[in-house]
Design a protein around this motif. Sequence first.
Motif, PDB file in Angstrom:
ATOM      1  N   SER A  25     105.004 -31.670  50.260  1.00  0.00           N
ATOM      2  CA  SER A  25     104.595 -32.355  51.802  1.00  0.00           C
ATOM      3  C   SER A  25     103.454 -33.514  51.040  1.00  0.00           C
ATOM      4  CB  SER A  25     104.129 -31.699  52.712  1.00  0.00           C
ATOM      5  OG  SER A  25     102.999 -30.820  52.257  1.00  0.00           O
ATOM      6  N   SER A  26     102.880 -33.399  49.993  1.00  0.00           N
ATOM      7  CA  SER A  26     101.770 -34.236  49.442  1.00  0.00           C
ATOM      8  C   SER A  26     102.221 -35.296  48.632  1.00  0.00           C
ATOM      9  CB  SER A  26     100.662 -33.014  48.604  1.00  0.00           C
ATOM     10  OG  SER A  26     101.460 -32.850  47.429  1.00  0.00           O
ATOM     11  N   ALA A  27     103.355 -35.138  48.284  1.00  0.00           N
ATOM     12  CA  ALA A  27     104.043 -36.294  47.612  1.00  0.00           C
ATOM     13  C   ALA A  27     104.574 -37.203  48.413  1.00  0.00           C
ATOM     14  CB  ALA A  27     105.253 -35.814  46.852  1.00  0.00           C
ATOM     15  N   PRO A  28     104.495 -38.487  48.111  1.00  0.00           N
ATOM     16  CA  PRO A  28     104.994 -39.794  48.969  1.00  0.00           C
ATOM     17  C   PRO A  28     106.468 -39.444  49.146  1.00  0.00           C
ATOM     18  CG  PRO A  28     103.735 -40.463  47.090  1.00  0.00           C
ATOM     19  CD  PRO A  28     103.874 -39.181  46.780  1.00  0.00           C
ATOM     20  N   SER A  29     106.627 -39.800  50.447  1.00  0.00           N
ATOM     21  CA  SER A  29     108.149 -39.738  50.805  1.00  0.00           C
ATOM     22  C   SER A  29     108.793 -40.997  51.318  1.00  0.00           C
ATOM     23  CB  SER A  29     108.032 -38.857  52.175  1.00  0.00           C
ATOM     24  OG  SER A  29     107.544 -39.619  53.190  1.00  0.00           O
ATOM     25  N   GLU A  30     108.288 -42.113  50.851  1.00  0.00           N
ATOM     26  CA  GLU A  30     109.009 -43.249  50.999  1.00  0.00           C
ATOM     27  C   GLU A  30     108.183 -44.263  50.241  1.00  0.00           C
ATOM     28  OE1 GLU A  30     108.178 -44.262  55.214  1.00  0.00           O
ATOM     29  OE2 GLU A  30     106.481 -45.359  54.920  1.00  0.00           O
ATOM     30  N   VAL A  31     109.173 -45.382  49.973  1.00  0.00           N
ATOM     31  CA  VAL A  31     108.652 -46.568  49.131  1.00  0.00           C
ATOM     32  C   VAL A  31     108.943 -47.872  50.222  1.00  0.00           C
ATOM     33  CG1 VAL A  31     110.669 -46.760  47.962  1.00  0.00           C
ATOM     34  CG2 VAL A  31     108.609 -47.865  47.148  1.00  0.00           C
ATOM     35  N   THR A  32     107.857 -48.698  50.049  1.00  0.00           N
ATOM     36  CA  THR A  32     108.096 -49.734  51.112  1.00  0.00           C
ATOM     37  C   THR A  32     108.174 -51.155  50.250  1.00  0.00           C
ATOM     38  OG1 THR A  32     106.476 -48.887  52.593  1.00  0.00           O
ATOM     39  CG2 THR A  32     106.851 -51.179  52.795  1.00  0.00           C
ATOM     40  N   LEU A  33     109.141 -51.886  50.650  1.00  0.00           N
ATOM     41  CA  LEU A  33     109.556 -52.945  50.044  1.00  0.00           C
ATOM     42  C   LEU A  33     109.368 -54.373  50.986  1.00  0.00           C
ATOM     43  CD1 LEU A  33     111.278 -54.464  47.411  1.00  0.00           C
ATOM     44  CD2 LEU A  33     113.301 -54.033  48.820  1.00  0.00           C
ATOM     45  N   LEU A  34     108.678 -55.232  50.128  1.00  0.00           N
ATOM     46  CA  LEU A  34     108.593 -56.341  50.951  1.00  0.00           C
ATOM     47  C   LEU A  34     109.330 -57.249  50.424  1.00  0.00           C
ATOM     48  CD1 LEU A  34     106.492 -57.927  52.781  1.00  0.00           C
ATOM     49  CD2 LEU A  34     105.282 -58.692  50.961  1.00  0.00           C
ATOM     50  N   ALA A  65     122.093 -44.218  48.428  1.00  0.00           N
ATOM     51  CA  ALA A  65     121.990 -44.025  46.804  1.00  0.00           C
ATOM     52  C   ALA A  65     120.711 -43.806  46.436  1.00  0.00           C
ATOM     53  CB  ALA A  65     122.896 -44.557  45.999  1.00  0.00           C
ATOM     54  N   PHE A  66     119.952 -44.781  46.854  1.00  0.00           N
ATOM     55  CA  PHE A  66     118.467 -44.678  46.313  1.00  0.00           C
ATOM     56  C   PHE A  66     117.889 -43.393  46.800  1.00  0.00           C
ATOM     57  CE2 PHE A  66     113.888 -45.805  47.086  1.00  0.00           C
ATOM     58  CZ  PHE A  66     113.684 -46.131  45.698  1.00  0.00           C
ATOM     59  N   ARG A  67     117.998 -42.997  48.150  1.00  0.00           N
ATOM     60  CA  ARG A  67     117.363 -41.925  48.572  1.00  0.00           C
ATOM     61  C   ARG A  67     117.906 -40.593  47.724  1.00  0.00           C
ATOM     62  NH1 ARG A  67     117.937 -37.493  51.236  1.00  0.00           N
ATOM     63  NH2 ARG A  67     120.218 -37.731  51.289  1.00  0.00           N
ATOM     64  N   THR A  68     119.070 -40.332  47.531  1.00  0.00           N
ATOM     65  CA  THR A  68     119.633 -39.614  46.836  1.00  0.00           C
ATOM     66  C   THR A  68     119.207 -39.223  45.672  1.00  0.00           C
ATOM     67  OG1 THR A  68     121.743 -39.792  48.017  1.00  0.00           O
ATOM     68  CG2 THR A  68     121.997 -38.195  46.226  1.00  0.00           C
ATOM     69  N   GLU A  69     119.081 -40.322  44.574  1.00  0.00           N
ATOM     70  CA  GLU A  69     118.682 -40.116  43.352  1.00  0.00           C
ATOM     71  C   GLU A  69     116.985 -40.024  43.288  1.00  0.00           C
ATOM     72  OE1 GLU A  69     119.826 -43.649  41.242  1.00  0.00           O
ATOM     73  OE2 GLU A  69     121.752 -43.709  41.908  1.00  0.00           O
ATOM     74  N   THR A  70     116.308 -40.492  44.340  1.00  0.00           N
ATOM     75  CA  THR A  70     114.692 -40.514  44.269  1.00  0.00           C
ATOM     76  C   THR A  70     114.174 -39.581  45.073  1.00  0.00           C
ATOM     77  OG1 THR A  70     114.539 -42.408  45.860  1.00  0.00           O
ATOM     78  CG2 THR A  70     114.684 -42.767  43.329  1.00  0.00           C
ATOM     79  N   GLY A  71     114.903 -39.079  46.068  1.00  0.00           N
ATOM     80  CA  GLY A  71     114.193 -38.386  47.446  1.00  0.00           C
ATOM     81  C   GLY A  71     113.342 -39.227  48.303  1.00  0.00           C
ATOM     82  N   LEU A  72     113.414 -40.419  48.242  1.00  0.00           N
ATOM     83  CA  LEU A  72     112.488 -41.456  48.919  1.00  0.00           C
ATOM     84  C   LEU A  72     113.118 -42.357  49.583  1.00  0.00           C
ATOM     85  CD1 LEU A  72     110.594 -42.923  45.734  1.00  0.00           C
ATOM     86  CD2 LEU A  72     109.454 -41.217  47.380  1.00  0.00           C
TER      87      LEU A  72
END
Length: 327
Positions: free
Chosen positions: A14-23, A37-44
Amino acid sequence: MTVLAGATACGEDSSAPSEVTLLTHDSFTLPDSVLEAFRTETGLTLKVVKSGDAGQLASTVSLTPGSPKADAVFGIDNTFASRPIEAGALESYRSPAAANGADDYAVPDSNNELTAVDRGDVCLNVDDMWYRRNNQAPPTSLRDLRDPRYAAQAALLDPSTSSPGMAFLLTTIGVFPQGWQDYWKTVSAGGADIVAGWEIAYNQLFTAGEGKGDKPIVLSYASSPAATPGTSAILDSCFRQVEYVGVLKGAKNSDGARKLVDFMLTPTVQEALPDSMYVYPVQQGTKLPDGWAQRAPVPTSTVNLPPAYIAANREVWLQQWRDAVGR
């Protein structure tokens, strides 16, 4: 702000980032299956924030160095690339996968602040079916627009508000280095419509567009005919537009941003680009959709000015363009 991928898998730290934001720009789109597929591969989870066209995107990034609105940025192109680099708004990162093609489109004299993802050649397009129905010969070169018959049939784009519009301005500068202002004076006086953005020109004014307008010549991309049967691109009028992805300096999740850069070069993304955004992938060996090479051939030659040269002259050129067309 739109969340485009599912929730993070259970059981992660839970301390690790759970998302990545793309502008990114307003035209960004990829299939849900690719984002999953990105979520599956990275968990993000991928969160997408859209910010106008490529020019607005570059300005937003350049004005917030070290305090970004996201973790990564996609869609800054080679006409604006030097601006965020010079502003110190991007982190240097070279993806291991870049050697397979992306490096061929790297920003000259840079330090891997941006990684090429796709290329889309900006060209004049013509509605061949319209010309057949009206028993007229279509233009075959951008030079033909100096004839008022063709100028009056054209929907062009304002380079101060449109990224492809800027690309075509640069094309005319490359083709007519000593006479580009006279070219624009002639085309404007001949009756060409010059509008703010691609959506208006293609979908409202173009005879083959959704709105079935009255202009059989429009500024678009060499790949547009793949989506619009009965049209073709004038391949002597093209400017190579390369889109990049980069890690924003000061990102909350820079590790996730680097993973996203890597992901944008995978076959999963590269093979989805033609059908999703009608651009060519940069990675070698990427499979194209059936018939794509025939319907959207790559121009054999394009105008390609160095980003630093564009940056040094952009504002002067824009003012000269306004003077030429009376704006």
